[in-house]
Scaffold this motif. Structure first.
Motif, PDB file in Angstrom:
ATOM      1  N   THR A   1       9.332  10.463   0.761  1.00  0.00           N
ATOM      2  CA  THR A   1       8.457   9.303   0.955  1.00  0.00           C
ATOM      3  C   THR A   1       7.762   9.384   2.312  1.00  0.00           C
ATOM      4  O   THR A   1       8.257  10.004   3.248  1.00  0.00           O
ATOM      5  N   ASP A   2       6.614   8.726   2.416  1.00  0.00           N
ATOM      6  CA  ASP A   2       5.779   8.821   3.614  1.00  0.00           C
ATOM      7  C   ASP A   2       5.376   7.409   4.040  1.00  0.00           C
ATOM      8  O   ASP A   2       4.572   6.759   3.376  1.00  0.00           O
ATOM      9  N   TRP A   3       5.936   6.948   5.168  1.00  0.00           N
ATOM     10  CA  TRP A   3       5.670   5.583   5.612  1.00  0.00           C
ATOM     11  C   TRP A   3       4.196   5.323   5.852  1.00  0.00           C
ATOM     12  O   TRP A   3       3.627   4.356   5.330  1.00  0.00           O
ATOM     13  N   GLU A   4       3.542   6.154   6.619  1.00  0.00           N
ATOM     14  CA  GLU A   4       2.134   5.923   6.898  1.00  0.00           C
ATOM     15  C   GLU A   4       1.294   6.086   5.628  1.00  0.00           C
ATOM     16  O   GLU A   4       0.369   5.327   5.375  1.00  0.00           O
ATOM     17  N   GLY A   5       1.635   7.080   4.827  1.00  0.00           N
ATOM     18  CA  GLY A   5       0.868   7.332   3.609  1.00  0.00           C
ATOM     19  C   GLY A   5       0.987   6.233   2.571  1.00  0.00           C
ATOM     20  O   GLY A   5       0.051   5.985   1.805  1.00  0.00           O
ATOM     21  N   CYS A   6       2.131   5.532   2.551  1.00  0.00           N
ATOM     22  CA  CYS A   6       2.339   4.519   1.518  1.00  0.00           C
ATOM     23  C   CYS A   6       1.418   3.323   1.680  1.00  0.00           C
ATOM     24  O   CYS A   6       1.137   2.608   0.713  1.00  0.00           O
ATOM     25  N   LYS A   7       0.929   3.117   2.903  1.00  0.00           N
ATOM     26  CA  LYS A   7       0.043   1.978   3.138  1.00  0.00           C
ATOM     27  C   LYS A   7      -1.247   2.115   2.331  1.00  0.00           C
ATOM     28  O   LYS A   7      -1.690   1.179   1.668  1.00  0.00           O
ATOM     29  N   GLY A   8      -1.847   3.294   2.399  1.00  0.00           N
ATOM     30  CA  GLY A   8      -3.041   3.548   1.603  1.00  0.00           C
ATOM     31  C   GLY A   8      -2.742   3.585   0.122  1.00  0.00           C
ATOM     32  O   GLY A   8      -3.570   3.177  -0.710  1.00  0.00           O
ATOM     33  N   MET A   9      -1.543   4.067  -0.229  1.00  0.00           N
ATOM     34  CA  MET A   9      -1.174   4.178  -1.643  1.00  0.00           C
ATOM     35  C   MET A   9      -1.113   2.811  -2.323  1.00  0.00           C
ATOM     36  O   MET A   9      -1.642   2.628  -3.419  1.00  0.00           O
ATOM     37  N   ILE A  10      -0.481   1.848  -1.673  1.00  0.00           N
ATOM     38  CA  ILE A  10      -0.406   0.527  -2.312  1.00  0.00           C
ATOM     39  C   ILE A  10      -1.772  -0.148  -2.305  1.00  0.00           C
ATOM     40  O   ILE A  10      -2.127  -0.868  -3.234  1.00  0.00           O
ATOM     41  N   ASN A  11      -2.571   0.121  -1.289  1.00  0.00           N
ATOM     42  CA  ASN A  11      -3.922  -0.440  -1.239  1.00  0.00           C
ATOM     43  C   ASN A  11      -4.770   0.101  -2.381  1.00  0.00           C
ATOM     44  O   ASN A  11      -5.591  -0.630  -2.961  1.00  0.00           O
TER      45      ASN A  11
END
Length: 463
Positions: free
Chosen positions: A275-285
């Protein structure tokens, strides 16, 4: 998740009197104790406008230090602060692994003037930090005044307040055919299954690899799971086997079982270790994630991570107690001022903290609960809470003489609830995915660890 003006001490040294005489009446630094300000002494824009100081602030918000941050950066806040206090300069150091590194820095002593207080025993507060004021006064000034209170003195001011709930993508919910927000854990798991069946989104993104995001699950054990403001700091400490199944979809058992069931039913990412904390922000958006279990502080970060801010929603944790839903509410990291700083720097730091609390707009900008006692300007993140009549529950302080009992039981049990207990929650996912241990077996181990700690400390069992 604020203005009594206390009397100035009549017993001042001659040096202090001379120093104050050099200031204009408008700029005098009035003090409750000697020449060091208390929070309530500060009248923003008037008190201490002649102070010159360079302060160092330690923060966990490394994201706010770069130009790529989509919200308001620290640089912008400092620019606004210096319009009022041009001679108080703030140097900010961001720390990525804040919980452990900041504790080491604190114990080492060379950390600066202001920091976000890491997890320490409350009895140690006065050794490291100055008091912002007595509890009675501070409760009229700020919300969550009891969080870093010891012996009726308040040593920490929250940077913002958080409610505990669940981030979700509205578009994903619509595509999955979910027409109403879940109010029980069973409904929530059913909705995750719909997301998996009808969309391409990851139903529940765990953020396993980040570690600290796993410890966030502990924050739901109090108000969200019980509706009881006394539960966490009083009832829980004196409860036998608090991780048992209460049979009604409430309490700690129900909270952690959501994660276990989601993992066991493959309703999480395919490889939780990547999992990628920074990457997940764009993913849920972008609609690639359906839900994430995180505090309300994450709402604006997810909104700002892509072109679809209106698709980000926030709901309370899916537990209902006697027909009503609740949301644990409490402070984020709190500002503490170094007890070993010079008096000049202490006063400058006090002014900055009060300005940040009452004038910066930080809490609103970050989707948080406002901290000033009279500020009821809540951001959009809480619309689902108000629409569904969700009650906020802020934990009451521990009983007199038990301020450090929670920390002691945490340490002896090694469960570290709400104190960096990431590993135990990560292990829930590991056992669920690999089928190495049942959920009831995990809870039985936690109950034993907690009970053994209670026995070791001679804790009276009342519940």
């Amino acid at each position: 998740m604020k203005k009594l003006v206390r009397a100035m001490s009549v017993l001042m040294t001659a040096a202090v009197l001379v120093s104050f005489a050099a200031c204009s009446k408008k700029e005098n630094v009035k003090s409750s104790a000697g020449n060091v300000l208390k929070y309530a002494d500060v009248e923003l824009g008037k008190t201490g406008t002649d102070i010159t100081a360079t302060l160092k602030l330690l923060t966990h918000r490394t994201d706010m230090l770069g130009d790529s941050y989509t919200g308001v950066t620290f640089a912008k806040y400092l620019e606004e602060f210096n319009k009022v206090y041009p001679n108080i300069k703030i140097e900010i150091e961001g720390i990525t692994d804040y919980a452990s590194t900041a504790l080491l820095r604190l114990q080492g002593g060379d950390w600066g003037d202001i920091m976000m207080i890491p997890a320490i025993d409350k009895k140690e507060l006065k050794n490291y930090f100055i008091s912002f004021g007595d509890l009675g006064t501070m409760e009229k000034q700020i919300k969550f005044a009891t969080n870093w209170e010891y012996e009726k003195e308040v040593y920490g001011i929250p940077s913002t307040g958080n409610a505990q709930g669940v981030l979700y993508n509205k578009k994903v919910f619509k595509e999955a055919g979910i027409t109403k927000l879940p109010v029980t854990t069973e409904e929530f798991i059913a909705d995750l299954k719909l997301i998996k069946e009808k969309t391409n989104a990851i139903p529940l993104y765990t953020n396993y690899a980040a570690g600290w995001t796993m410890g966030a699950w502990d924050a739901y054990l109090g108000g969200s799971a019980t509706g009881d403001a006394d539960y966490m700091n009083n009832v829980f400490l004196h409860t036998a086997n608090p991780f048992r199944n209460y049979g009604d979809g409430t309490h700690a058992y129900a909270v952690y079982k959501v994660l276990y069931d989601a993992a066991a039913n493959k309703l999480i990412e395919d490889d939780y270790t990547t999992t990628d904390w920074e990457g997940c922000k764009g993913m849920i958006n972008r609609g690639e994630i359906g839900t994430m279990v995180l505090g309300s502080w994450a709402f604006t970060q997810m909104q700002g991570a892509g072109p679809n801010p209106d698709d980000i929603g926030y709901m309370t944790f899916p537990i209902t107690i006697n027909g009503k839903q609740y949301a644990s509410a409490g402070p984020d990291y709190c500002f503490g001022i170094n007890a070993k700083a010079s008096d000049n720097n202490k006063n400058a730091a006090m002014i900055f903290v009060k300005w940040f609390t009452e004038k910066s707009g930080f809490a609103f900008n970050e989707g948080g609960i406002p901290i000033a006692a009279t500020d009821n300007n809540y951001p959009a993140a809480y619309s689902a809470f108000s629409d569904n009549n969700v009650a906020f529950v802020s934990d009451n302080p521990s009983a007199e003489g038990e301020s450090d009992l929670f920390n002691t039981l945490n340490s002896e049990s090694e469960l570290n609830i709400n104190a960096g207990g990431n590993l135990k929650v990560q292990q829930i996912i590991e056992h669920a995915v690999n089928g190495t241990k049942s959920f009831d077996d995990i809870m039985a181990e936690w109950n034993k660890a907690w009970s053994d700690a209670q026995k070791s400390e001679g804790v009276e069992i009342r519940y």
